[in-house]
Design an enzyme around this catalytic site. Structure first.
Site, mmCIF file in Angstrom:
data_model
loop_
_atom_site.group_PDB
_atom_site.id
_atom_site.type_symbol
_atom_site.label_atom_id
_atom_site.label_comp_id
_atom_site.label_asym_id
_atom_site.label_seq_id
_atom_site.Cartn_x
_atom_site.Cartn_y
_atom_site.Cartn_z
ATOM 1 N N GLN A 164 46.524 39.420 48.493
ATOM 2 C CA GLN A 164 45.645 40.490 48.982
ATOM 3 C C GLN A 164 44.192 40.054 49.200
ATOM 4 O O GLN A 164 43.572 40.414 50.194
ATOM 5 C CB GLN A 164 45.682 41.660 48.003
ATOM 6 C CG GLN A 164 44.836 42.849 48.432
ATOM 7 C CD GLN A 164 44.891 43.951 47.396
ATOM 8 O OE1 GLN A 164 45.883 44.653 47.289
ATOM 9 N NE2 GLN A 164 43.845 44.089 46.613
ATOM 10 N N GLU A 206 38.559 45.668 53.394
ATOM 11 C CA GLU A 206 37.367 45.446 52.573
ATOM 12 C C GLU A 206 36.359 44.518 53.251
ATOM 13 O O GLU A 206 35.419 44.043 52.618
ATOM 14 C CB GLU A 206 37.764 44.899 51.194
ATOM 15 C CG GLU A 206 38.595 45.899 50.416
ATOM 16 C CD GLU A 206 38.776 45.508 48.957
ATOM 17 O OE1 GLU A 206 38.190 44.514 48.509
ATOM 18 O OE2 GLU A 206 39.517 46.227 48.270
ATOM 19 N N LYS A 338 38.112 49.961 37.046
ATOM 20 C CA LYS A 338 37.945 50.847 38.206
ATOM 21 C C LYS A 338 37.888 52.287 37.698
ATOM 22 O O LYS A 338 38.898 52.806 37.191
ATOM 23 C CB LYS A 338 39.142 50.716 39.139
ATOM 24 C CG LYS A 338 39.271 49.380 39.877
ATOM 25 C CD LYS A 338 40.654 49.287 40.508
ATOM 26 C CE LYS A 338 40.743 48.220 41.588
ATOM 27 N NZ LYS A 338 42.143 48.031 42.054
ATOM 28 N N LYS A 389 33.209 43.161 41.494
ATOM 29 C CA LYS A 389 34.084 42.893 42.645
ATOM 30 C C LYS A 389 34.027 44.054 43.633
ATOM 31 O O LYS A 389 34.371 45.178 43.267
ATOM 32 C CB LYS A 389 35.521 42.699 42.140
ATOM 33 C CG LYS A 389 36.551 42.469 43.226
ATOM 34 C CD LYS A 389 37.964 42.480 42.670
ATOM 35 C CE LYS A 389 38.965 42.327 43.787
ATOM 36 N NZ LYS A 389 40.319 42.761 43.418
HETATM 37 C C1 LIG Z 1 40.407 46.761 45.040
HETATM 38 C C2 LIG Z 1 41.723 46.612 45.084
HETATM 39 O O1 LIG Z 1 42.491 47.246 46.016
HETATM 40 P P1 LIG Z 1 42.896 48.786 45.953
HETATM 41 O O2 LIG Z 1 41.645 49.565 45.840
HETATM 42 O O3 LIG Z 1 43.621 48.999 47.245
HETATM 43 O O4 LIG Z 1 43.758 48.930 44.750
HETATM 44 C C3 LIG Z 1 42.431 45.749 44.123
HETATM 45 O O5 LIG Z 1 43.665 45.661 44.160
HETATM 46 O O6 LIG Z 1 41.807 45.131 43.266
HETATM 47 MG MG LIG Z 2 43.670 44.220 42.416
#
Ligand SMILES: C=C(OP(=O)(O)O)C(=O)O
Ligand SMILES: [Mg+2]
Length: 431
Positions: A164, A206, A338, A389
């Site tokens: 990813q 992103e 997150k 990040k």
């Molecule tokens: C930022 C990411 O993607 P998503 O927000 O799609 O989970 C991630 O996987 O770290």
């Molecule tokens: Mg991730």
């Protein structure tokens, strides 16, 4: 300190960087001061995350958020009126109790996280301090090392490559500003290489280049060349960081690499990543295995945890209990943080604290669906996460965060200390 009693809470529908509706919450205090925040949204989500509330139906592909916005304006506003915005744990506990489900899906994780962060902003505003300083409460803080995407793949680029995020990290830089300077040169060099090779296809969700590579290794080779073309020593100055996001293509121990049309078992996946670790200066790997492959995580960490940061994202979903369990079983050595996976500021903080207590690397992270909201930049400094990040360059929902960090670094002036190599949970082999 101003009066931090909540007078009103308002929700509204705004739009994210993928053109999808999302929830903004605004908290008005009796003092007249306000706080405002917007919920982000993931694409490669872990099954244990707080659940966003979406309307379904036909509007905007079923992704509308009128129900979540109504929850903010109705039940949430009624429950929070008269409460103290300075009591974040109390507010967050009230939101969780009001929701009543086990994943915030009734009110909506999007409604709850926007409200929780808006309350935090209101309290910081009432203190007269920038949010990062309010959060640090006088403790020393560091400016985090940025983790910046150069190529996007996986769920963010129609699975054009399996991996990813192909990212760079510059822990050897002397400041955040310098780390951004270096990354900008690598990003430009990568774009030039792809243009030359006829492989430039725009940018992914992103902001990293949308690659037309024939293999994951071609992406790694191109990234190496870009680092060199930009004039840096791979590994020493600019290192590679990957988010495999393996839950997207792995389940029940079977990993389907679409690009190469082959399937690996957990041991095969570990061997593949091991070869990459031998061949490229990779200092960080996120979700190397799928969220249901705890044994794979343990095996991978036993082999490589002394020389590489191994981050849990889908596997840990910003959940303190999961972080503690992962630490006890030595399943990894770092945790992605997150806020919208947890759903509340307090839960997010607890996951980060659990990571720190375990000696983990801690990385505050954006989602692939973002907005101009810069709350996470403040969380990463104020909570002294050490790493940050946010995706790539060139998209303003990302640049808003990087640029906010430049402002914070400038504001700290001579007090600013860049987290550098110390942010990583292993001793680097600096050859
Ligand atoms: C930022 C990411 O993607 P998503 O927000 O799609 O989970 C991630 O996987 O770290
Ligand atoms: Mg991730």
């Amino acid at each position: 300190m101003m009066d931090t009693t909540i007078a009103a809470v308002r929700g509204r529908r705004v739009w994210d960087s993928r053109g999808r509706p999302t929830v903004e919450a605004e908290v008005l205090l009796k003092s007249g001061l306000r706080g405002r925040a917007i919920a982000p949204a993931g694409a490669s989500t872990g099954t244990g995350e707080a659940l966003d509330r979406r309307d379904g139906g036909t509007a905007f592909g079923g992704l509308d958020v009128t129900g979540a916005v109504a929850a903010v304006n109705g039940e949430i506003a009624a429950a929070l009126a008269g409460r103290d915005a300075g009591d974040q744990p109390g507010i967050d506990a009230a939101l969780i109790a009001l929701d009543g489900s086990d994943n915030l899906g009734r009110l909506g994780g999007n409604a709850v996280v926007a409200t929780s962060m808006a309350v935090l902003h209101a309290a910081a505003n009432a203190s007269g301090q920038p949010l990062w300083r309010y959060l640090s409460a006088g403790r020393p803080v560091r400016i985090p090392v940025p983790e910046i995407q150069i190529f996007g793949g996986g769920a963010h680029a129609a699975r054009r490559v399996d991996v990813q995020d192909f990212m760079v990290m510059c822990p050897a830089a002397s400041s955040f500003a310098q780390a951004l300077d270096w990354t900008a040169e690598v990003y430009r060099a990568a774009g030039a290489l792809m243009k030359q090779a006829g492989k430039l296809q725009g940018v992914a969700d992103e902001g990293g280049f949308w690659p037309a590579f024939a293999s994951n290794e071609e992406a790694l080779d191109t990234l190496m060349r870009a680092i060199e073309d930009a004039g840096f020593k791979p590994g020493r100055e600019v290192a590679i960081s990957l988010d495999i996001a393996a839950s997207e293509f792995g389940r029940s121990g079977a990993y389907k690499l679409a690009l190469e049309q082959r399937e690996l078992d957990s041991a095969g996946m570990i061997a593949l990543l091991g070869r990459w670790l031998e061949s490229y200066p990779i200092i960080s790997i996120e979700d190397p295995l799928a969220e249901d492959d705890a044994e794979g995580f343990k095996a991978f960490t036993a082999l490589y945890g002394e020389r590489c940061q191994i981050i849990g994202d889908d596997f840990l979903v910003t959940n303190a209990a999961r972080v503690e369990a992962a630490a006890a079983s030595k399943a990894l050595n770092a945790v992605l943080i997150k806020p919208n996976q947890s759903g509340t500021v307090t839960g997010t903080r607890a996951a980060l604290d659990a990571g720190k207590a375990a000696g983990f690397g801690t990385i505050v992270s954006a989602r692939s669906g973002e907005t101009e909201d810069v709350t996470i930049a403040h969380l990463s400094v104020g909570w002294d996460a050490g790493q940050f990040k946010v995706g790539s360059f060139t998209r303003s929902e990302r640049m808003a965060k990087w640029n906010e960090m430049l402002r914070i670094e400038e504001e700290l002036g001579s007090e600013a200390s860049f987290a550098g190599w110390e942010a990583l949970p292993f001793a680097p082999q600096r050859s």
